[in-house]
Design a protein around this motif. Structure first.
Motif, PDB file in Angstrom:
ATOM      1  N   HIS A 111     -32.952 -13.240   3.290  1.00  0.00           N
ATOM      2  CA  HIS A 111     -32.966 -13.042   1.836  1.00  0.00           C
ATOM      3  C   HIS A 111     -31.574 -13.170   1.214  1.00  0.00           C
ATOM      4  CE1 HIS A 111     -31.542  -8.796   2.346  1.00  0.00           C
ATOM      5  NE2 HIS A 111     -31.125  -8.967   1.108  1.00  0.00           N
ATOM      6  N   TYR A 112     -30.533 -13.115   2.046  1.00  0.00           N
ATOM      7  CA  TYR A 112     -29.179 -13.302   1.515  1.00  0.00           C
ATOM      8  C   TYR A 112     -28.966 -14.720   0.995  1.00  0.00           C
ATOM      9  CZ  TYR A 112     -27.917  -8.823   3.622  1.00  0.00           C
ATOM     10  OH  TYR A 112     -27.860  -7.497   3.951  1.00  0.00           O
ATOM     11  N   CYS A 113     -29.786 -15.662   1.430  1.00  0.00           N
ATOM     12  CA  CYS A 113     -29.658 -17.037   0.944  1.00  0.00           C
ATOM     13  C   CYS A 113     -29.943 -17.130  -0.557  1.00  0.00           C
ATOM     14  CB  CYS A 113     -30.606 -17.967   1.697  1.00  0.00           C
ATOM     15  SG  CYS A 113     -30.246 -18.119   3.466  1.00  0.00           S
ATOM     16  N   ALA A 114     -30.708 -16.191  -1.075  1.00  0.00           N
ATOM     17  CA  ALA A 114     -31.090 -16.238  -2.487  1.00  0.00           C
ATOM     18  C   ALA A 114     -29.967 -15.787  -3.417  1.00  0.00           C
ATOM     19  CB  ALA A 114     -32.337 -15.377  -2.719  1.00  0.00           C
ATOM     20  N   ASP A 115     -28.887 -15.249  -2.854  1.00  0.00           N
ATOM     21  CA  ASP A 115     -27.762 -14.767  -3.662  1.00  0.00           C
ATOM     22  C   ASP A 115     -26.483 -15.410  -3.135  1.00  0.00           C
ATOM     23  OD1 ASP A 115     -25.567 -13.271  -4.706  1.00  0.00           O
ATOM     24  OD2 ASP A 115     -26.888 -11.567  -5.067  1.00  0.00           O
TER      25      ASP A 115
ATOM     26  N   HIS B 139     -22.077 -22.044  -8.644  1.00  0.00           N
ATOM     27  CA  HIS B 139     -23.104 -21.075  -9.033  1.00  0.00           C
ATOM     28  C   HIS B 139     -22.480 -19.720  -9.354  1.00  0.00           C
ATOM     29  CE1 HIS B 139     -27.232 -22.744  -8.463  1.00  0.00           C
ATOM     30  NE2 HIS B 139     -26.540 -23.704  -7.890  1.00  0.00           N
ATOM     31  N   LEU B 140     -21.495 -19.332  -8.557  1.00  0.00           N
ATOM     32  CA  LEU B 140     -20.832 -18.055  -8.810  1.00  0.00           C
ATOM     33  C   LEU B 140     -20.064 -18.072 -10.133  1.00  0.00           C
ATOM     34  CD1 LEU B 140     -19.445 -17.133  -5.280  1.00  0.00           C
ATOM     35  CD2 LEU B 140     -21.301 -16.015  -6.517  1.00  0.00           C
TER      36      LEU B 140
ATOM     37  N   ASP C 138     -21.630 -16.704 -13.252  1.00  0.00           N
ATOM     38  CA  ASP C 138     -21.783 -15.250 -13.393  1.00  0.00           C
ATOM     39  C   ASP C 138     -20.487 -14.676 -13.961  1.00  0.00           C
ATOM     40  OD1 ASP C 138     -21.711 -12.418 -12.779  1.00  0.00           O
ATOM     41  OD2 ASP C 138     -23.477 -12.782 -11.515  1.00  0.00           O
TER      42      ASP C 138
ATOM     43  N   TYR D 149     -38.221 -13.675  -2.100  1.00  0.00           N
ATOM     44  CA  TYR D 149     -36.932 -13.302  -2.677  1.00  0.00           C
ATOM     45  C   TYR D 149     -36.505 -14.226  -3.809  1.00  0.00           C
ATOM     46  CZ  TYR D 149     -36.788 -10.728   1.715  1.00  0.00           C
ATOM     47  OH  TYR D 149     -37.098  -9.907   2.766  1.00  0.00           O
TER      48      TYR D 149
ATOM     49  N   LYS E 240     -23.760 -12.966  -1.821  1.00  0.00           N
ATOM     50  CA  LYS E 240     -24.129 -12.313  -0.565  1.00  0.00           C
ATOM     51  C   LYS E 240     -24.083 -13.300   0.600  1.00  0.00           C
ATOM     52  CE  LYS E 240     -27.055  -8.729  -2.619  1.00  0.00           C
ATOM     53  NZ  LYS E 240     -28.438  -8.190  -2.742  1.00  0.00           N
TER      54      LYS E 240
END
Length: 310
Positions: free
Chosen positions: A147-151, A208-209, A212, A186, A154
Motif C-alpha cells: 500500500h506504500y506504492c499509493a503514496d 508528484h510530490l 503537494d 488503497y 511513503k
C-alpha cells in the motif's frame, strides 16, 4: 556438529516492519515448500510473536520472553525487544543446539519487526553472521506492504529503508511487495506496477510530490534521497500475493538463486541452468516449463506441478 561431516543448510531470514506479513509469509511458504517435498523447519526469532499459526520447530520464547524482560527491566516493548535480541546474541550456543538436530531441513526464520534491528542495530546482523559460520546459507527476504506504492512520499521512505536494510544486514537480499491482492483497495497507482517493482526513474515521483504544498518545501531533500537510491541502484521488488501459488513460486526461484540452493549438487543442476540463473538470461529456454525443468530436480518437478494445482 562435532564428529560429523558439515552439511550445508539453506534458508530464509524473513524480515520487515510490523504488519508487513512476515508470519503469514512463513506459513504460506512453509506449506508450499512441503508440497514440493522439502523438509521445512520454521524458527521463530520474534519473542513478541504469540499464537503462531505454523508448526514451530524452534521458538526463541523458550530462551527469553518479551513480557518477562519488560517487567524485570522496566522497559517498553521496543527496548525490551532489542534486549531480547542482544540476549539471544549472547546465548547463540542455545540456538545452535536447537538447529543442529534439524540439519537437512530448509529453514525459515521469522524475525522481529523492529526496524532498527535491520537498519543500524548490530544484534540481528551478528546472529546472521554467526549462522553463516555454521554453514547455514540464508537469503534475507524483506517484506514491505504494497500500500506504500499509493503514496509517493511513503514509497521513497520505503526505498530508503530497504536500501539501508540491504547494506546493514549483509545477506543476499530479496525485496517483496506483500499483500498485492489488497493493493487495489488503497486507490489507483500513479504509475504501472513495473514502475514500482523495478524502481524506474524516480524523478516522476518528485513531480508528484511537488504538487503537494507540504512536500514542495522539501524538494531539495527529496531530490537528494532519490539521488542516493539511484546511485546505489540496488533496490527492486517482487510482487507477492501469498494466496497465489504462482506468485510464491516466483519468489522461491529468486530466493533459491540468491542463497545458492538452486546450484546444489544434490539436485543435479546442469551447467546450462547454472549459467542461465547466474546471468539472468533464459538462453534457448522458451517457456516457463523449460525453466522449471532446469531449475528443479526430476522428482521435484512432478511434485511442484501437483502443488500448483492444490
Amino acid at each position: 556438529m562435532a564428529g560429523a561431516a558439515p552439511t550445508t543448510a539453506f534458508g530464509q531470514a524473513v524480515i520487515g516492519p510490523p504488519g508487513s506479513g512476515k508470519t503469514t509469509y512463513c506459513l504460506g511458504m512453509s506449506e508450499f515448500l512441503r508440497a514440493l517435498g522439502r523438509r521445512v523447519a520454521v524458527v521463530n526469532l520474534d519473542p513478541a510473536n504469540e499464537g503462531l499459526p505454523y508448526e514451530c520447530a524452534v521458538d526463541v520464547g523458550e530462551l527469553v520472553g518479551l513480557g518477562d524482560v519488560m517487567d524485570a527491566l522496566q522497559l517498553g516493548p521496543n527496548g525490551g525487544l532489542l534486549y531480547c535480541m542482544e540476549y539471544l546474541e549472547a546465548n547463540l550456543d542455545w540456538l545452535r543446539a536447537k538447529l543442529d538436530p534439524l540439519r537437512g531441513h530448509y529453514f525459515l526464520f521469522d524475525c522481529p519487526g523492529q526496524v532498527e534491528l535491520c537498519t543500524h542495530h548490530g544484534a540481528l546482523r551478528s546472529i546472521f553472521s554467526q549462522m553463516a559460520q555454521w554453514d547455514l546459507r540464508l537469503t534475507a527476504v524483506h517484506l514491505v506492504d504494497s500500500h506504500y506504492c499509493a503514496d509517493p512520499a511513503k514509497f521513497i521512505s520505503v526505498l530508503c529503508t530497504s536500501l539501508a536494510t540491504m547494506l546493514h544486514v549483509e545477506l543476499p537480499h530479496v525485496n517483496l511487495l506483500s499483500k498485492m491482492d489488497l493493493i487495489e483497495h488503497y486507490g489507483k497507482l500513479a504509475f504501472n506496477l513495473d514502475y514500482y517493482t523495478e524502481v524506474l526513474d524516480l524523478s516522476y515521483l518528485l513531480d508528484h510530490l511537488a504538487s503537494d504544498p507540504f512536500f514542495r518545501h522539501y524538494r531539495q531533500l527529496n531530490e537528494k534521497l532519490v539521488q542516493l537510491i539511484e546511485d546505489y541502484s540496488l533496490v527492486s521488488f517482487i510482487p507477492l500475493n501469498i494466496q497465489d501459488k504462482e506468485s510464491i513460486q516466483r519468489v522461491l526461484k529468486a530466493v533459491d538463486k540468491a542463497n545458492g540452493y538452486c546450484f546444489g549438487v544434490q539436485e543435479q543442476r546442469s551447467l546450462e541452468a547454472v549459467m542461465s540463473a547466474a546471468v539472468g538470461a533464459d538462453f534457448h529456454f522458451s517457456s516457463t516449463l523449460g525453466l522449471q525443468e532446469k531449475y528443479l530436480a526430476p522428482s521435484e518437478q512432478s511434485v511442484e506441478q501437483e502443488a500448483m494445482q492444490l
